[in-house]
Design an enzyme around this catalytic site. Structure first.
Site, mmCIF file in Angstrom:
data_model
loop_
_atom_site.group_PDB
_atom_site.id
_atom_site.type_symbol
_atom_site.label_atom_id
_atom_site.label_comp_id
_atom_site.label_asym_id
_atom_site.label_seq_id
_atom_site.Cartn_x
_atom_site.Cartn_y
_atom_site.Cartn_z
ATOM 1 C CB CYS A 40 21.896 -19.709 -1.813
ATOM 2 S SG CYS A 40 20.111 -20.856 -1.523
ATOM 3 C CD GLU A 41 26.497 -25.081 -1.564
ATOM 4 O OE1 GLU A 41 28.053 -24.247 -2.076
ATOM 5 O OE2 GLU A 41 26.528 -25.739 -0.618
ATOM 6 C CG HIS A 42 21.800 -24.871 0.442
ATOM 7 N ND1 HIS A 42 21.706 -24.041 1.539
ATOM 8 C CD2 HIS A 42 22.621 -26.384 0.101
ATOM 9 C CE1 HIS A 42 22.901 -24.437 2.233
ATOM 10 N NE2 HIS A 42 23.412 -25.495 1.581
ATOM 11 C CG HIS A 43 16.540 -22.864 -1.462
ATOM 12 N ND1 HIS A 43 17.789 -22.597 -0.194
ATOM 13 C CD2 HIS A 43 15.101 -24.219 -1.208
ATOM 14 C CE1 HIS A 43 16.793 -23.173 0.319
ATOM 15 N NE2 HIS A 43 15.822 -24.027 0.186
ATOM 16 C CD GLN A 70 25.803 -14.266 4.742
ATOM 17 O OE1 GLN A 70 25.651 -14.325 4.117
ATOM 18 N NE2 GLN A 70 27.058 -13.377 5.478
ATOM 19 C CG HIS A 126 21.006 -15.831 2.707
ATOM 20 N ND1 HIS A 126 21.455 -17.120 1.614
ATOM 21 C CD2 HIS A 126 21.455 -14.431 3.220
ATOM 22 C CE1 HIS A 126 22.423 -16.620 2.366
ATOM 23 N NE2 HIS A 126 22.833 -15.709 3.319
ATOM 24 C CB CYS A 149 16.198 -19.438 -0.131
ATOM 25 S SG CYS A 149 17.529 -19.483 1.229
#
Ligand SMILES: Nc1nc2c(ncn2[C@@H]2O[C@H](COP(=O)(O)OP(=O)(O)OP(=O)(O)O)[C@@H](O)[C@H]2O)c(=O)[nH]1
Ligand SMILES: [Zn+2]
Length: 209
Positions: free
Chosen positions: A101-104, A142, A170, A172
């Site tokens: 995931c690009e956030h975490h 996603q 996910h 995260c």
């Protein structure tokens, strides 16, 4: 944000980003960044168990993010038209998805179901799994990954329709933050003939077996 970048670029203790824009960090810079993270987490990067960890992490990153080096046009460039008039959908059910995931920057794992309605030619089925990998092995959401897979097949195969469904968990959401286990995120893109209710139903019938 600019102030943060300014500080990272000029503080020798924090210098982990390349000075020149567009410059890809060297492996040594990437390993130094991992040492910074280990220190920041509270451990000693020079102790025996951690001394080679930056190398291992850089190597693992090459694997996790190898999708940036893949060219969807090249993957889908070879097609076959000798199919005895086959004109129904081709469905690949349960392609493994391993993403981050690009956030975490933590793992996203699940499966993808990919279908297309050929337009006179078919593609090698492994190439559809390769397309999923090319986009999964990047920093992703996603939704973006699902749309990118559909876009690539639409653009390079020119089919009568394409359907992509991704069903994933996910980390995260499970290992940190809200900590909810057993939540599956489902994203879907139905293009062309798959927008028709009966084709969508046939797709689901095949996917559900
Ligand atoms: N839409 C979408 N969201 C995602 C995906 N992967 C992770 N996220 C979410 O991205 C959001 C980032 O929210 P932020 O509030 O900026 O970050 P955060 O404080 O770490 O959020 P929490 O996870 O709620 O603790 C979170 O809600 C994640 O669950 C994805 O593939 N698609
Ligand atoms: Zn996340």
């Amino acid at each position: 944000m600019d102030a943060v970048l300014e500080r990272i670029n000029h503080d020798p203790e924090l210098k982990v980003l390349p000075q020149e824009e567009g410059h890809r960090p060297t492996r040594a810079e990437a390993e130094a960044a991992v040492r910074t993270l280990i220190k920041w987490a509270g451990d000693d990067p020079s102790r025996e168990g951690l001394i080679d960890t930056p190398k291992r992490v850089a190597k693992a990153y090459e694997e996790f993010f190898e999708g940036y080096k893949k060219d969807p046009a090249e993957i889908l460039s070879r097609t076959f038209s000798e199919v005895a008039g086959y004109d129904d959908m081709v469905v690949l059910r349960g392609i493994k998805v391993e993403s981050h995931c690009e956030h975490h920057m933590v793992p996203v794992s699940g499966t993808a179901h990919v279908a297309y309605m050929p337009n006179g030619h078919v593609v090698g089925i492994s190439k559809l799994a390769r397309i999923v990998e090319a986009f999964a092995k990047r920093l992703q959401t996603q939704e973006t990954m699902t749309a990118q897979i559909a876009d690539a097949i639409e653009k390079h195969l020119d089919p009568k329709g394409v359907a992509v469904v991704v069903d994933a968990t996910h980390q995260c959401m499970t290992c940190r933050g809200v900590k909810h286990d057993g939540v599956y995120t489902i994203t879907r893109q139905f293009r062309g003939v798959f927008k028709e209710a009966d084709q969508e139903r046939r797709f689901w019938d095949l996917v559900r077996g």
